[in-house]
Design a protein around this motif. Structure first.
Motif, short mmCIF file in Angstrom:
data_model
loop_
_atom_site.label_atom_id
_atom_site.label_comp_id
_atom_site.label_asym_id
_atom_site.label_seq_id
_atom_site.Cartn_x
_atom_site.Cartn_y
_atom_site.Cartn_z
N ASP A 1 0.83 -1.21 0.00
CA ASP A 1 0.00 0.00 0.00
C ASP A 1 0.86 1.26 0.00
O ASP A 1 0.59 2.21 -0.73
N GLN A 2 1.88 1.27 0.82
CA GLN A 2 2.80 2.42 0.88
C GLN A 2 3.53 2.58 -0.44
O GLN A 2 3.75 3.69 -0.92
N TYR A 3 3.91 1.46 -1.05
CA TYR A 3 4.62 1.49 -2.32
C TYR A 3 3.83 2.24 -3.38
O TYR A 3 4.42 2.94 -4.22
N GLU A 4 2.54 2.13 -3.38
CA GLU A 4 1.72 2.83 -4.38
C GLU A 4 1.97 4.33 -4.35
O GLU A 4 1.90 4.99 -5.38
N TYR A 5 2.28 4.89 -3.19
CA TYR A 5 2.58 6.32 -3.09
C TYR A 5 4.00 6.65 -3.53
O TYR A 5 4.28 7.77 -3.93
N TRP A 6 4.91 5.69 -3.40
CA TRP A 6 6.33 5.94 -3.62
C TRP A 6 6.85 5.37 -4.94
O TRP A 6 8.01 5.57 -5.28
N LYS A 7 6.05 4.65 -5.69
CA LYS A 7 6.56 3.89 -6.83
C LYS A 7 7.18 4.75 -7.93
O LYS A 7 7.94 4.23 -8.73
N HIS A 8 6.90 6.01 -7.97
CA HIS A 8 7.47 6.89 -8.99
C HIS A 8 8.78 7.53 -8.53
O HIS A 8 9.32 8.38 -9.23
N THR A 9 9.25 7.12 -7.36
CA THR A 9 10.47 7.74 -6.82
C THR A 9 11.53 6.70 -6.47
O THR A 9 11.22 5.55 -6.17
#
Length: 118
Positions: A69-77
């Motif tokens: 779930d957290q990865y969804e927010y960070w996947k572009h970085t």
């Protein structure tokens, strides 16, 4: 090769010191309200990951996990794990050293995103 997680030289140096004290380690990027951008570092056999966690990569032979779930927010970085003076999370092993790990980030370029197949 594009990496999702990298570390600064000072982070790698502190990791080596911590490994001599605690043995093999692992990171889990906190998604909690209290820890914010602090990745938590644990002895590898003292933290259990589950199906909701994903391995983003390794830094200094140390696996780095984050919840899906957290990865969804960070996947572009790209996550850049740094170390700064101060106290981190109370269960993270670097605390007694007067240091804390800190996650910085940068947005992947278009070319990098294509290679990662987000």
């Amino acid at each position: 090769m594009v990496q999702r997680v990298v570390a600064t030289e000072s982070t790698l140096q502190l990791l080596e010191k911590l490994k001599t004290i605690h043995g093999p380690l692992m990171f889990h990027q906190s998604g909690g309200c209290c820890d914010g951008s602090s990745p938590m570092c644990y002895p590898r056999d003292e933290f259990r990951t589950g199906e909701s966690d994903m391995l983003l990569g390794e830094i200094g032979d140390t696996p780095f996990y984050m919840s899906k779930d957290q990865y969804e927010y960070w996947k572009h970085t790209q996550l850049i794990i740094d170390v700064v003076d101060g106290r981190g999370g109370m269960f993270s092993v670097e605390g007694p050293e007067g240091k804390r790990f800190l996650t910085r980030s940068r947005i992947f370029t278009t070319e990098e995103r294509e290679k990662l197949e987000l």
